[in-house]
Write a protein that holds these residues in place. Structure first.
Motif, PDB file in Angstrom:
ATOM      1  N   PRO A  53       0.802  -1.233   0.000  1.00  0.00           N
ATOM      2  CA  PRO A  53       0.000   0.000   0.000  1.00  0.00           C
ATOM      3  C   PRO A  53       0.830   1.275   0.000  1.00  0.00           C
ATOM      4  N   MET A  54       1.862   1.330   0.846  1.00  0.00           N
ATOM      5  CA  MET A  54       2.638   2.558   0.949  1.00  0.00           C
ATOM      6  C   MET A  54       3.422   2.838  -0.334  1.00  0.00           C
ATOM      7  N   LEU A  55       3.966   1.800  -0.940  1.00  0.00           N
ATOM      8  CA  LEU A  55       4.700   2.002  -2.185  1.00  0.00           C
ATOM      9  C   LEU A  55       3.754   2.424  -3.304  1.00  0.00           C
ATOM     10  N   LYS A  62      -4.587   0.435  -4.812  1.00  0.00           N
ATOM     11  CA  LYS A  62      -3.873  -0.487  -3.929  1.00  0.00           C
ATOM     12  C   LYS A  62      -3.227   0.236  -2.753  1.00  0.00           C
ATOM     13  N   ALA A  63      -3.616   1.472  -2.517  1.00  0.00           N
ATOM     14  CA  ALA A  63      -2.949   2.276  -1.498  1.00  0.00           C
ATOM     15  C   ALA A  63      -3.588   2.171  -0.122  1.00  0.00           C
ATOM     16  N   ARG A  82      -5.911  10.716  -2.790  1.00  0.00           N
ATOM     17  CA  ARG A  82      -7.101  10.628  -3.643  1.00  0.00           C
ATOM     18  C   ARG A  82      -7.775  11.992  -3.772  1.00  0.00           C
ATOM     19  N   GLY A  83      -7.702  12.788  -2.710  1.00  0.00           N
ATOM     20  CA  GLY A  83      -8.231  14.144  -2.785  1.00  0.00           C
ATOM     21  C   GLY A  83      -7.459  14.999  -3.768  1.00  0.00           C
ATOM     22  N   VAL A  84      -6.131  14.866  -3.757  1.00  0.00           N
ATOM     23  CA  VAL A  84      -5.298  15.607  -4.709  1.00  0.00           C
ATOM     24  C   VAL A  84      -5.640  15.204  -6.138  1.00  0.00           C
TER      25      VAL A  84
END
Length: 507
Positions: A412-414, A437-438, A448-450
């Protein structure tokens, strides 16, 4: 996204009229007004509409004169301009002259008689050119009679027109910082080598003879895999597992004995060859490899088997193993002969798996060397450490994060960090794929907001930033404030005080 911007200007004060013209008109210049003008900008359809409403009753024009109102659009940088079809307000004699000559009947001629209690409502629709996105809406006002050249009634713009409004369709963008998340998993990298060895045993026996048939070659597969890891200075073998399979022919109980005994013999052979502890090398067995048979029947078309569906149904049935084998043999003897000769030998195999761990790299030099030779040896945190050694946004910086997510495609982080890299480079589709996948952390919702804001989906951006803010992300709050400013953005600055607005303020 369709973005219609509407400008409503209720009145226009025309000032600075040439003194001689004003005298001829016998009217004060402050009485020359537009009742209404409406400008609609549709960026998605690339259209610009200007609606004009003249209050004809307010115009006092000499009998032989007329006023010509020409809406105009000027590029802010002076590079281009466009004059739209004019509207004429004629005095009494001028209007009758047009009536006698049939001019009033010509489509497109907007000519009205001054002093009448009517409104002249006209609409101009044009294509929105790129230069119009930063422009001014102006009104050219001219006075004319039957014989003389029209006289410009000077206004306050550089072109001597009356300035109505300034247009700037470039809405402010959300300048949100990208938030990269460091990986939390710092466990050693675990890798493995897997394969199958086709060890041959004497019929109905469990003793292993290394030099029997092709056993030396097949044993070499296992030995070479183990030696490959043993020679690697960064690797430590953590386990070797061998699983033995037998083919389905013959009594099931005997196949259990053979599969168990042959697998244990092979396990001990490898254990003793390397002096492995019993806890390091383990084994299991499967007496009859029915799944392997099903795979061959289903996928291997080179075998001339005539009753594939029927045999597959028998394999999938709940028949006892011996009954399955005997039923195939009795019902489809020609197919069974092929299976017995061509397929069953491949089901007598030993699958092996050599598992090993990679050392933890403690220096940037070691991380860089592993990255250059085999990036799969790096932990997720190593990729993050390596990325930080390069200037943020550089090609090397982006490449490290891209390689990291290729190595760990489900981390997720990657995926979050890769999405940030994608958005920085403008690849919004790739960013969306990575954000799937985050996970659902505040950082993921912030990203996702960005992404939503970059797509001008401000409703979704507000929802995501709110979730991130509720999750404790301080970066989300200014983004929410900025979105509200973007949503409230008016692309037009009014440069005139409407008459109706004045009236409304006095009510």
């Amino acid at each position: 996204m369709k973005n219609i911007r509407i400008i409503s200007v209720i009145a226009l004060l025309v000032a600075g009229i040439n003194a001689s013209v004003a005298a001829e008109l016998r009217a004060d210049s402050s009485d020359l007004k537009l009742y209404d003008i409406r400008v609609a900008v549709d960026e998605s359809a690339r259209k610009l509409a200007i609606d004009i409403d003249l209050d004809i009753d307010r115009f006092k024009v000499g009998s032989e004169r007329e006023l010509i109102f020409t809406p105009m659009v000027f590029a802010a940088d002076g590079s281009d301009s466009l004059a739209l079809e004019p509207v004429t307000v004629a005095g009494r004699n001028r209007w009758y002259h047009y009536l006698r000559d049939g001019v009033l009947d010509v489509e497109g001629n907007d000519i009205f008689r001054a002093g009448k209690p009517v409104h002249a409502k006209v609409t101009r629709n044009i294509d929105l050119e790129p230069w119009m996105e930063h422009s001014t809406v102006e009104m050219r006002v001219e006075s004319a009679n039957c014989c003389d050249k029209a006289v410009l009634m000077p206004g306050d713009t550089q072109a001597q027109n009356v300035l109505l409004a300034e247009i700037n369709t470039g809405a402010p963008m959300l300048d949100a910082p990208f938030v990269f998340a460091p990986p939390v998993d710092a466990a050693p990298v675990i890798k493995s080598i897997e394969g199958s060895a086709f060890i041959t045993f004497v019929v109905n026996r469990t003793e292993l003879k290394p030099d029997y048939m092709v056993n030396r070659r097949e044993l070499g597969k296992i030995i070479n895999s183990i030696d490959f890891v043993r020679k690697d200075p960064d690797a430590t073998i953590t386990g070797v597992h061998i699983k033995g399979f037998a083919s389905p022919e013959g009594p099931y109980d005997n196949n259990v004995r053979l599969a168990q005994g042959r697998t244990e013999t092979l396990r001990r052979y490898v254990r003793d060859l390397y002096s492995f502890a019993d806890t390091t090398i383990t084994s299991s067995y499967e007496p009859e490899d029915w799944q392997g048979l099903r795979n061959y029947i289903t996928d291997s078309m080179q075998f001339a088997i005539s009753h594939r569906p029927e045999i597959i149904r028998l394999i999938d049935s709940d028949f006892a193993p011996d009954l399955k084998d005997n039923t195939i043999k009795q019902r489809y003897p020609e197919d069974y002969a092929i299976i017995l000769k061509e397929i069953y030998p491949w089901l007598r195999h030993s699958d092996y798996k050599v598992t090993y761990s990679i050392k933890t790299y403690t220096s940037l030099a070691e991380i860089k060397h592993a990255y250059a030779t085999d990036p799969s040896r790096l932990r997720t945190v190593d990729f993050y450490t390596l990325a930080q050694s390069y200037p943020i946004g550089s090609n090397e910086y982006r490449e490290v994060f891209e390689t990291a997510v290729e190595t760990y495609p489900d981390d997720p982080m990657l995926n979050l960090n890769a999405a940030n890299i994608d958005m920085e480079s403008g690849n919004l589709e790739a960013a969306q794929s990575h954000l799937l996948k985050a996970g659902n952390t505040p950082q993921a919702n912030y990203a996702r907001g960005v992404l939503a804001a970059k797509r001008s989906d401000y409703a979704e951006a507000t929802r995501r930033f709110t979730m991130a803010k509720d999750g404790g992300m301080a970066e989300a709050e200014p983004c929410l404030e900025r979105i509200e400013a973007i949503k409230a953005y008016n692309p037009v600055k009014y440069r005139i005080t409407p008459i109706k607005k004045k009236r409304d303020n006095t009510k």
